[in-house]
Design a protein around this motif. Structure first.
Motif, PDB file in Angstrom:
ATOM      1  N   SER A   1     110.100  26.028  69.845  1.00 38.56           N
ATOM      2  CA  SER A   1     109.361  26.662  68.758  1.00 38.56           C
ATOM      3  C   SER A   1     107.896  26.838  69.151  1.00 38.56           C
ATOM      4  CB  SER A   1     109.461  25.803  67.499  1.00 38.56           C
ATOM      5  OG  SER A   1     108.683  26.359  66.468  1.00 38.56           O
ATOM      6  N   GLU A   2     107.281  27.927  68.694  1.00 37.70           N
ATOM      7  CA  GLU A   2     105.891  28.223  69.032  1.00 37.70           C
ATOM      8  C   GLU A   2     104.898  27.652  68.027  1.00 37.70           C
ATOM      9  OE1 GLU A   2     105.550  32.422  69.474  1.00 37.70           O
ATOM     10  OE2 GLU A   2     106.846  32.512  71.252  1.00 37.70           O
ATOM     11  N   ASP A   3     105.370  26.913  67.048  1.00 35.83           N
ATOM     12  CA  ASP A   3     104.444  26.328  66.077  1.00 35.83           C
ATOM     13  C   ASP A   3     103.889  25.008  66.617  1.00 35.83           C
ATOM     14  OD1 ASP A   3     106.463  24.376  65.606  1.00 35.83           O
ATOM     15  OD2 ASP A   3     107.453  25.804  64.265  1.00 35.83           O
ATOM     16  N   SER A   4     103.062  24.375  65.820  1.00 36.75           N
ATOM     17  CA  SER A   4     102.347  23.168  66.262  1.00 36.75           C
ATOM     18  C   SER A   4     103.073  21.871  65.925  1.00 36.75           C
ATOM     19  CB  SER A   4     100.948  23.142  65.631  1.00 36.75           C
ATOM     20  OG  SER A   4     101.054  23.138  64.211  1.00 36.75           O
ATOM     21  N   PHE A   5     104.283  21.945  65.371  1.00 41.21           N
ATOM     22  CA  PHE A   5     105.002  20.735  64.987  1.00 41.21           C
ATOM     23  C   PHE A   5     105.597  20.061  66.218  1.00 41.21           C
ATOM     24  CE2 PHE A   5     105.566  23.699  61.336  1.00 41.21           C
ATOM     25  CZ  PHE A   5     104.713  23.046  60.467  1.00 41.21           C
ATOM     26  N   LEU A   6     105.432  18.760  66.257  1.00 42.99           N
ATOM     27  CA  LEU A   6     105.965  17.987  67.374  1.00 42.99           C
ATOM     28  C   LEU A   6     107.070  17.050  66.860  1.00 42.99           C
ATOM     29  CD1 LEU A   6     102.635  17.122  69.207  1.00 42.99           C
ATOM     30  CD2 LEU A   6     104.276  18.926  69.771  1.00 42.99           C
ATOM     31  N   PHE A   7     108.329  17.324  67.274  1.00 42.94           N
ATOM     32  CA  PHE A   7     109.478  16.548  66.821  1.00 42.94           C
ATOM     33  C   PHE A   7     110.090  15.765  67.981  1.00 42.94           C
ATOM     34  CE2 PHE A   7     109.398  19.970  63.662  1.00 42.94           C
ATOM     35  CZ  PHE A   7     109.612  19.276  62.483  1.00 42.94           C
ATOM     36  N   GLN A   8     110.666  14.638  67.629  1.00 41.47           N
ATOM     37  CA  GLN A   8     111.530  13.899  68.540  1.00 41.47           C
ATOM     38  C   GLN A   8     112.892  13.751  67.854  1.00 41.47           C
ATOM     39  OE1 GLN A   8     109.872  10.160  69.755  1.00 41.47           O
ATOM     40  NE2 GLN A   8     108.086  11.076  70.752  1.00 41.47           N
ATOM     41  N   THR A   9     113.949  14.221  68.514  1.00 42.08           N
ATOM     42  CA  THR A   9     115.291  14.154  67.897  1.00 42.08           C
ATOM     43  C   THR A   9     115.883  12.769  68.083  1.00 42.08           C
ATOM     44  OG1 THR A   9     116.238  15.049  69.935  1.00 42.08           O
ATOM     45  CG2 THR A   9     115.805  16.609  68.168  1.00 42.08           C
ATOM     46  N   GLY A  10     116.441  12.253  66.994  1.00 40.92           N
ATOM     47  CA  GLY A  10     117.113  10.956  67.039  1.00 40.92           C
ATOM     48  C   GLY A  10     118.622  11.128  67.098  1.00 40.92           C
ATOM     49  N   ASN A  11     119.326  10.149  66.571  1.00 40.97           N
ATOM     50  CA  ASN A  11     120.792  10.194  66.654  1.00 40.97           C
ATOM     51  C   ASN A  11     121.391  11.140  65.618  1.00 40.97           C
ATOM     52  OD1 ASN A  11     120.028   8.204  64.592  1.00 40.97           O
ATOM     53  ND2 ASN A  11     122.237   7.833  64.435  1.00 40.97           N
ATOM     54  N   THR A  12     122.563  11.683  65.930  1.00 44.55           N
ATOM     55  CA  THR A  12     123.314  12.585  65.040  1.00 44.55           C
ATOM     56  C   THR A  12     124.624  11.903  64.669  1.00 44.55           C
ATOM     57  OG1 THR A  12     122.397  14.480  66.218  1.00 44.55           O
ATOM     58  CG2 THR A  12     124.291  14.898  64.800  1.00 44.55           C
ATOM     59  N   LYS A  13     124.988  11.986  63.377  1.00 43.39           N
ATOM     60  CA  LYS A  13     126.203  11.299  62.935  1.00 43.39           C
ATOM     61  C   LYS A  13     127.070  12.226  62.079  1.00 43.39           C
ATOM     62  CE  LYS A  13     127.904   7.216  60.471  1.00 43.39           C
ATOM     63  NZ  LYS A  13     127.512   6.023  59.664  1.00 43.39           N
ATOM     64  N   LEU A  14     128.347  12.301  62.425  1.00 45.48           N
ATOM     65  CA  LEU A  14     129.342  13.030  61.626  1.00 45.48           C
ATOM     66  C   LEU A  14     130.056  12.027  60.731  1.00 45.48           C
ATOM     67  CD1 LEU A  14     131.065  15.648  61.103  1.00 45.48           C
ATOM     68  CD2 LEU A  14     132.571  14.844  62.927  1.00 45.48           C
TER      69      LEU A  14
END
Length: 491
Positions: A91-104
């Motif tokens: 993404s070209e915006d200024s938000f900085l994310f770190q992805t954690g765990n995904t659960k079904l």
């Protein structure tokens, strides 16, 4: 002592300014987090749409039923997390994310909730395909057929009435002619062969040979996984015994109801559209009599066909019995035949009962001829008239007669749908549909299982969002905000 207050105002104003900056930073941080959550949710929903697109293709193509492909389920969490990370990082915006765990979680498969999951999808599929004209036609057909159940009560009443009248006549005759031995021997007709015995012998051969003759019939096994196997056996009607016949007619009256038929119309039209039957010759491999299995629940095709034939014969008996009892010619023939069959032993009460049993047997035999017409793809009138009648008493023992298919009436497929509506355990048709779907798809996907196809589920995605910084200082003081995105979806 004099206090030195120089600079106090400046300090106070400086503190107010810092508090003001702090409030502005908190508001900016709130707006930042709120906007970031919206961004994350948009990416999350895009990933959700991607997961729904991985449905089981063969199930959708063949039956228009949608559920997650079990093969995709194994990699869903990894795939979803990767797509989230890729979309957020690029993404070209200024938000900085770190992805954690995904659960079904909260998975509901197609076979769950006692068939309600499949039923919901079928109703959604068919609600726009059932026209008002079709609904009206079927409503009239069903009511015409089921209203004739009262004929059973009328027939039982007629037998009892005839027997009482004959008993009274016999008593009067005995009282007035005791001294005249010749009068007691006035009726000595020569005994004739009772056609009911030959007819009952034919019935014992089974409905398939009775209806289909020497035509080839499929006898493939049915792999019953979800449905309940029906182990009941057809009991041959005994047209020689009044009490037995009354019990059989009472059972027929109980099983021939069509309560709540309107709510069942979507599924029966779905069955007609997506499953095959005897008169449908388009299917070249696999189970040929699929709708018959939905009705009968036997573990072989021939048994399912035979069970459906018996049920159709019983349905036709309701209408044919009404016709035969309204025909004075047939009633007279039955009286003469009963007296001839019984010979010198036939005193009036017994002749009266035999007459009615002969009429019932004739109506039942006519029903067999009707089902022969239906199995050949011909129509049969819903309610018969004298001109539509095919079978005579002389042909009852062999069921030989000239068939008279009608231009107007109901076809074999129509009677299948009527039998589906009249099922006592209405959930069984859904479980048996699952059996047919799984069995057919397995020819293309050997490891396919309906109970592994997910119809609805929830995906939970954990994220960390880096907070805004002001002059090297992060406010509030923790560097990251934890986000938890979760949604439940269904096909």
């Amino acid at each position: 002592m004099i206090r030195d207050e120089r600079g106090s105002m400046s300090a106070f104003l400086a503190m107010l300014f810092l508090i003001f900056l702090l409030l502005i930073s908190v508001c900016a941080e709130g707006i930042y987090i709120y906007t970031a959550k919206g961004k994350a949710m948009a990416v999350y929903m895009s990933g959700f749409s991607h997961t729904k697109g991985n449905y089981q293709k063969e199930l959708a193509d063949m039956y228009h039923i949608y559920a997650m492909d079990p093969r995709y389920k194994k990699k869903l969490e990894t795939d979803f997390a990767d797509r989230m990370k890729e979309s957020l990082d690029n993404s070209e915006d200024s938000f900085l994310f770190q992805t954690g765990n995904t659960k079904l979680s909260d998975e509901v498969n197609l076979t769950a909730q006692k068939g309600e999951v499949l039923k919901y999808q079928i109703r959604q599929q068919m609600k726009y395909e059932i026209g008002s004209d079709l609904l009206k036609t079927w409503t009239n057909n069903i009511r015409t057929s089921t209203d004739l159940q009262k004929q059973i009560t009328d027939i039982k009443g007629q037998i009892s009435k005839d027997e009482k009248e004959a008993q009274k006549q016999q008593e009067d005759r005995e009282n007035t002619k005791k001294s005249d031995k010749k009068d007691n021997e006035q009726i000595k007709p020569s005994a004739k062969k009772d056609p009911r015995k030959g007819f009952m012998k034919l019935l014992k051969e089974g409905s398939v040979s009775l209806v289909m003759g020497k035509k080839k019939v499929s006898d493939l096994p049915i792999d019953i996984v979800y449905g309940k196997k029906d182990t009941t056996k057809q009991k041959i009607w005994d047209f020689m015994n009044r009490k037995t016949m009354e019990k059989e007619m009472d059972k027929l009256k109980e099983t021939s109801s069509a309560d709540s038929f309107t709510s069942e119309l979507p599924v029966i039209f779905y069955a007609q559209k997506y499953f095959h039957c005897l008169t449908d010759t388009s299917k070249k491999e696999g189970t040929k009599y699929e709708i018959e299995y939905l009705i009968a629940g036997k573990d072989s095709e021939k048994e399912n066909l035979g069970a459906v034939f018996w049920k159709m014969i019983a349905l036709r008996f309701l209408t044919n019995a009404a016709c035969v009892y309204q025909d004075p010619v047939k009633e007279k023939e039955a009286t003469l035949l009963a007296a001839s069959v019984l010979g010198i032993t036939g005193f009036p009460p017994v002749v009266a009962v035999a007459k009615n049993l002969l009429l019932i047997a004739l109506a039942y035999g006519e029903s067999v001829i009707d089902v022969r017409n239906l199995a050949e793809g011909k129509k049969v009138p819903i309610v018969k008239t004298v001109s539509d009648w095919q079978l005579s008493f002389s042909g009852l023992a062999t069921l030989n007669c000239k068939q008279k298919p009608a231009k107007q009436g109901m076809k074999y497929e129509d009677y299948l749908l009527l039998l589906l509506i009249m099922q006592k355990d209405k959930r069984q048709k859904y479980f048996r549909m699952m059996d047919m779907m799984e069995q057919n798809i397995k020819r293309k996907v050997p490891d396919f299982k309906m109970d592994q196809c997910i119809s609805s589920y929830k995906i939970t995605q954990n994220l960390k969002l880096k907070k805004l910084g002001f002059g090297g200082m992060t406010l509030p003081f923790a560097p990251y905000t934890d986000l938890k995105l979760s949604r439940f979806t269904t096909y």
